[in-house]
Design an enzyme around this catalytic site. Structure first.
Site, short mmCIF file in Angstrom:
data_model
loop_
_atom_site.label_atom_id
_atom_site.label_comp_id
_atom_site.label_asym_id
_atom_site.label_seq_id
_atom_site.Cartn_x
_atom_site.Cartn_y
_atom_site.Cartn_z
N GLU A 1 0.89 -1.17 0.00
CA GLU A 1 0.00 0.00 0.00
C GLU A 1 0.91 1.21 0.00
O GLU A 1 1.58 1.51 0.99
CB GLU A 1 -0.92 -0.02 1.23
CG GLU A 1 -2.10 0.92 1.10
CD GLU A 1 -1.82 2.29 1.67
OE1 GLU A 1 -1.45 3.18 0.86
OE2 GLU A 1 -1.95 2.48 2.88
N CYS B 1 -1.62 8.88 2.71
CA CYS B 1 -1.51 8.38 1.33
C CYS B 1 -2.78 8.68 0.55
O CYS B 1 -2.76 8.75 -0.68
CB CYS B 1 -1.22 6.89 1.34
SG CYS B 1 -2.44 5.93 2.27
#
EC number: 1.2.1.36
Length: 512
Positions: free
Chosen positions: A280, A314
Site C-alpha cells: 500500500e 496516502c
C-alpha cells in the site's frame, strides 16, 4: 477518519463514541525492548535509537535497535509457533477469533494511553488519535475476529466417483513493515487478518514511531496469544526492513509506505524466496468538484481530505479539480477554511493540525511549497513554517495550479492544497488519470449518472462520491498502478493471508 459526511474510519457511523478523556501529557514509556516469544529482549548489537516528540523536538526515550540477528531470532520463534501441533496450531478457529476479541478489549481498555503515546510519537492531535486511529484499531480487530471461523473452501463438481474441494490454509510466517503516519492502525490492518487466518508474524514499526507497536506487544501477551505468534522488532529500514523483506523463511510480507521503498521490498521478496507481497504505497489523489455539487460539502470534505493528519496521508486530496463555473467561489471558501484551521499543541483538544513527523519531511514540504511559488501557482494563504520550535507548517492553499507543476505531480505529504480548474468531464478524467498513482479519488456532484461515469472511469482503487476518507473495516482498500498491489481490509484481505489447496478424492468404482 472523521469527515463531513459523518463516516468514521473502519467503523459504523451510528455507534455512540466514548467521551474524550483528559490527555496524559507526560506519559511514562514502559515498553522499549524487542518483543520475541512473548518476552522482552535487548538487541543483539546492544544498540539503541532515540524516538522524539515532533512537537517539541525533544527525545521521548531510547528504544532497542534491532538488526538482522534479531530478525532471525524473531523468525525462528514465529516458525516454532507455526509448527504442526504447537499451541497456536491446535487452537480451533473460534478460539483464534476469541483471542482477537480479547485483544480488542484490551486496546479499548488502554485506549487513552495508546492515543497519548501516538500523539507523543507522531505529533498528531490527541483528538484524532483517540477517536480515529484507536477507533479504527478496535473495529478492525473485532471485524476480523468475526471472520476467524467463517473462512471456507468450495466443493467443485468434477467426474463421477470423484470428490473435489478446496481448503484455505494459513501461509505461515508473515512479515509486516508499517509506516509512521498511522503507526498502530496500519499495524492492526495487517495483524488482524493474518492472525485471523492462523499465521504467525514478525513486525517492524517505523523507526520514527515504535512506541504503540511495542505497547501492543504487551497486550498480545496479556490477551493470551501463545509465545512466538507475534514478534516485534524495532529498527531501521536498511537493516530490519531489509532482513524481513529478504528472509527466506518469511512466506509473505505486507508493507505500507512510499512507492520508492515499496519497489525495494518487492525486489527483495522476489530475489529471496518469491514471498507473496502486499503493498500500500503513495498517491496523488484527484478530488473532482463538479459545478452542480453541494459546494459547502465539497469545500469541507476537500479541506479535511488534504489537511487531516497534517497532510500526511496516502489518501490525501492532493489534486483538487474544480469545474470553472464554481472555481473562484471554491477557492475563496477553501482559503477561509485553511486560515481558520487550529494548528498547535496536539494535546490541546481544540487542535486539528500538529507538527510534521521530522525535519526531513518538514524540509521536503517547504521545498515543494517554494517550487509552487516559483512555477507560477498563486499562493492564497500559508506558504511557510509557523514561528514555533516544533515542526509546524501553516495550512497552505495554491490556486491557478497547472498539471505540469511539481505540487500537482509529486506526493507532498503535507498541509498543502493545490486547486486546479477544469472545463469538461472528459477533460478531467484524462487529467485525473495522468499519473503513475491510483490509490483513491473523490467526486462531488448531485448528478448520479455523472457520478457513476466518473467512478467507472477513474483509475483508482477507491472512489468516494460526495464524501472523503470514508474507510471501513468491511471494505477493501488498496491501489492501482504504482499505488500498490493487493488489498487490505474486508473479506478481500483474507485472500492475502491464505493459500488455496485443492483436494481431489477418487472414490471406489463399486456401487454401494
Amino acid at each position: 477518519m472523521a469527515t463531513a459526511n459523518g463516516a468514521v474510519e473502519n467503523g459504523q457511523p451510528d455507534r455512540k463514541p466514548p467521551a474524550l478523556p483528559r490527555p496524559i501529557r507526560n506519559l511514562e514509556v514502559k515498553f522499549t525492548k524487542i518483543f520475541i516469544n512473548n518476552e522482552w529482549h535487548e538487541s543483539k548489537s546492544g544498540k539503541k535509537f532515540a524516538t522524539c516528540n515532533p512537537s517539541t523536538r525533544e527525545q521521548i526515550c531510547e528504544v532497542e535497535e534491532g538488526d538482522k540477528p534479531d530478525v532471525d531470532k524473531a523468525v525462528e520463534a514465529a516458525q516454532v509457533a507455526f509448527q504442526r501441533g504447537s499451541p497456536w496450531r491446535r487452537l480451533d478457529a473460534l478460539s483464534r477469533g476469541r483471542l482477537l476479541h480479547q485483544l480488542a478489549d484490551l486496546v479499548e481498555r488502554d485506549r487513552a494511553t495508546l492515543a497519548a503515546l501516538e500523539t507523543m510519537d507522531t505529533g498528531k492531535p490527541f483528538l484524532h488519535a483517540f477517536f480515529i486511529d484507536l477507533e479504527g484499531c478496535i473495529r478492525t480487530l473485532r471485524y476480523f475476529a468475526g471472520w476467524a471461523d467463517k473462512i471456507q473452501g468450495k466443493t467443485i463438481p468434477t467426474d463421477d466417483n470423484v470428490v473435489c474441494f478446496t481448503r484455505h490454509e494459513p501461509i505461515g510466517v508473515c512479515g509486516a513493515i508499517t509506516p509512521w503516519n498511522f503507526p498502530l492502525l496500519m499495524l492492526v490492518w495487517k495483524l488482524a487478518p493474518a492472525l485471523c487466518c492462523g499465521n504467525t508474524m514478525v513486525l517492524k514499526p517505523a523507526e520514527q514511531t515504535p512506541l504503540t507497536a511495542l505497547y501492543l506487544g504487551s497486550l498480545i501477551k496479556e490477551a493470551g496469544f501463545p509465545p512466538g505468534v507475534v514478534n516485534i522488532v524495532p529498527g531501521f529500514g536498511p537493516t530490519v526492513g531489509a532482513a524481513i523483506s529478504s528472509h527466506p523463511q518469511i512466506n509473505k510480507i505486507a508493507f505500507t509506505g512510499s512507492t520508492e521503498v515499496g519497489k525495494l521490498v518487492k525486489e527483495a521478496a522476489s530475489r529471496s524466496n518469491l514471498k507473496r507481497v502486499t503493498l500500500e504505497l503513495g498517491g496523488k489523489n484527484p478530488c473532482i468538484v463538479c459545478a452542480d455539487a453541494d459546494l459547502d460539502l465539497a469545500v469541507e470534505c476537500a479541506h479535511q481530505g488534504v489537511f487531516f493528519n497534517q497532510g500526511q496521508c496516502c489518501t490525501a486530496a492532493s489534486r483538487v479539480f474544480v469545474e470553472e463555473q464554481v472555481y473562484s467561489e471554491f477557492v475563496r471558501r477553501s482559503v477561509e477554511y485553511a486560515k481558520k484551521r487550529p494548528v498547535g499543541d496536539p494535546f490541546d483538544v481544540k487542535t486539528e493540525q500538529g507538527p510534521q513527523i521530522d525535519q526531513k519531511q518538514f524540509d521536503k514540504i517547504l521545498e515543494l511549497i517554494e517550487s509552487g511559488k516559483k512555477e507560477g501557482a498563486k499562493l492564497e494563504c500559508g506558504g511557510s513554517a509557523m514561528e514555533d520550535k516544533g515542526l509546524f507548517i501553516k495550512p497552505t492553499v495554491f490556486s491557478e495550479v497547472t498539471d505540469n507543476m511539481r505540487i500537482a505531480k509529486e506526493e507532498i505529504f503535507g498541509p498543502v492544497q493545490p486547486i486546479l480548474k477544469f472545463k469538461s468531464i472528459e477533460e478531467v478524467i484524462k487529467r485525473a488519470n495522468s499519473t503513475d498513482y491510483g490509490l483513491t479519488a473523490a467526486v462531488f456532484t448531485k448528478n448520479l449518472d455523472k457520478a457513476l461515469k466518473l467512478a467507472s472511469a477513474l483509475e483508482s482503487g477507491t472512489v468516494w462520491i460526495n464524501c472523503y476518507n470514508a474507510l471501513y473495516a468491511q471494505a477493501p482498500f488498496g491501489g492501482f498502478k504504482m499505488s500498490g498491489n493487493g488489498r487490505e481490509l474486508g473479506e478481500y484481505a483474507l485472500a492475502e493471508y491464505t493459500e488455496v489447496k485443492t483436494v481431489t478424492i477418487k472414490l471406489g468404482d463399486k456401487n454401494p
